[in-house]
Enzyme design. Structure first.
Site, PDB file in Angstrom:
ATOM      1  N   THR A 103       2.629   6.132  -3.413  1.00 55.36           N
ATOM      2  CA  THR A 103       3.368   4.989  -2.535  1.00 55.36           C
ATOM      3  C   THR A 103       3.962   5.630  -1.596  1.00 55.36           C
ATOM      4  O   THR A 103       4.958   6.746  -1.620  1.00 55.36           O
ATOM      5  CB  THR A 103       4.401   4.514  -3.508  1.00 55.36           C
ATOM      6  OG1 THR A 103       3.846   4.035  -4.688  1.00 55.36           O
ATOM      7  CG2 THR A 103       5.258   3.441  -2.960  1.00 55.36           C
ATOM      8  N   ALA A 106       6.416   4.209   3.817  1.00 51.08           N
ATOM      9  CA  ALA A 106       6.283   2.933   4.551  1.00 51.08           C
ATOM     10  C   ALA A 106       5.970   1.652   3.808  1.00 51.08           C
ATOM     11  O   ALA A 106       6.022   0.481   4.041  1.00 51.08           O
ATOM     12  CB  ALA A 106       5.175   2.787   5.406  1.00 51.08           C
ATOM     13  N   CYS A 107       5.469   1.873   2.513  1.00 51.04           N
ATOM     14  CA  CYS A 107       5.318   0.913   1.546  1.00 51.04           C
ATOM     15  C   CYS A 107       5.728   0.993   0.222  1.00 51.04           C
ATOM     16  O   CYS A 107       5.685   1.914  -0.292  1.00 51.04           O
ATOM     17  CB  CYS A 107       3.679   0.706   1.520  1.00 51.04           C
ATOM     18  SG  CYS A 107       3.038  -0.575   0.439  1.00 51.04           S
ATOM     19  N   GLY A 108       6.377  -0.124  -0.316  1.00 45.45           N
ATOM     20  CA  GLY A 108       6.932   0.008  -1.714  1.00 45.45           C
ATOM     21  C   GLY A 108       6.070  -0.859  -2.662  1.00 45.45           C
ATOM     22  O   GLY A 108       6.292  -0.675  -3.951  1.00 45.45           O
ATOM     23  N   CYS A 110       2.374  -0.712  -2.214  1.00 43.82           N
ATOM     24  CA  CYS A 110       0.936  -0.268  -1.895  1.00 43.82           C
ATOM     25  C   CYS A 110       0.208  -0.004  -3.033  1.00 43.82           C
ATOM     26  O   CYS A 110      -1.108  -0.280  -3.308  1.00 43.82           O
ATOM     27  CB  CYS A 110       0.895   0.951  -1.209  1.00 43.82           C
ATOM     28  SG  CYS A 110       2.002   0.662   0.569  1.00 43.82           S
TER      29      CYS A 110
END
Length: 281
Positions: A103, A106-108, A110
């Site tokens: 993860t 930038a992304c929680g 993904c």
């Protein structure tokens, strides 16, 4: 607690061709492996510090835990692996929740393995929260958050999230991280350790945009009001409507925009109200 900044030599170049070698501070980004009962669950890229809070907040967002009583212990078991031991009454994470990729900051979401897993059901009900806040109160929050961003002052490269008591106006906690979702997880993890879940009567202020994942994390923690200095995504607005969360965006200067549950906000400062889809023209 690990270091949150790293020093590096850089070359600053100006338009006129002038250049200067100097030392600069960067926000540290390092991996953290989160384990549950000894089993790997996820690897997330984060800024070191408040790692137990980060891990517990992450587990709240995943729907694995919802209270302090759900956790027996949490701590590092060597290296970059933090292990959370669940209470006997808590069901272990299903295989579907395991993240098969790292993860990123930038992304929680993904690493989610299915679309259904993204729409995690909250045990709390922010839609039923009777809290009311003034537009003036919301408009003051970005400056109050910014005043507490000590790591951002050094690096310019960290997101932040702050939790406020909607009734007293008290700033309850501030957390920073290279990932906006990590900063929110740290806030929620703090609340769990303080036995404050669900977070009724609170406002979550974030330093960037309001993404789907941030609205989801607010819903999982029972937060009724989420305010962001930038824009929400369409999916974030839809999720806020579904969970009855007041969602404010572009909260800066003298105006804000309300995308869901505008009935909780009183005062003349809001620039626009949008509680649902635009009317057909």
């Amino acid at each position: 607690m690990g270091r949150i900044t790293a020093r590096r030599r850089v070359l600053r170049v100006h338009r006129d061709g002038a250049a200067a070698d100097r030392a600069d501070l960067l926000a540290v980004e390092e991996p953290l492996e989160i384990r549950v009962d000894g089993r790997p669950l996820s690897v997330t890229m984060r800024t070191p510090g408040d790692d137990i809070e980060l891990s517990l907040g992450f587990l709240v967002a995943e729907g694995i835990i919802a209270s302090h009583a759900d956790v027996v212990s949490a701590g590092f078991r060597g290296g970059e692996a933090l292990d959370v031991t669940l209470a006997a009454h808590v069901a272990p994470p299903s295989d579907d929740l395991s993240r098969h990729v790292t993860t990123t900051s930038a992304c929680g979401v993904c690493g989610k393995t299915s679309l259904a897993a993204v729409h995690t059901s909250s045990r709390f009900h922010p839609d039923a929260d009777p809290v009311r806040v003034s537009a003036d109160f919301l408009l003051d929050l970005p400056d109050r958050l910014r005043a507490k961003q000590t790591a951002f002052d050094k690096t310019g490269g960290l997101h932040a999230a702050a939790l406020f008591d909607a009734y007293s106006g008290e700033l309850l906690v501030v957390r920073e991280d290279v990932g906006r979702h990590n900063a929110v997880d740290k806030v929620v993890g703090w609340a769990l350790t303080e036995q404050r879940l669900p977070l009724t009567g609170t406002v979550l202020q974030v330093s960037g945009r309001a993404s789907f994942e941030l609205v989801l994390k607010a819903a999982m923690a029972g937060i009724p009001v989420l305010s962001a200095v930038s824009a929400p995504s369409s999916m974030a607005a839809e999720l806020a409507v579904d969970h009855g969360i007041t969602l404010a965006g572009f909260t800066r200067g003298d105006s804000l925009v309300l995308y869901a549950r505008s009935d909780r906000v009183v005062g003349p400062s809001a620039a626009e109200v949008a509680d649902g889809p635009e009317p057909t023209r």
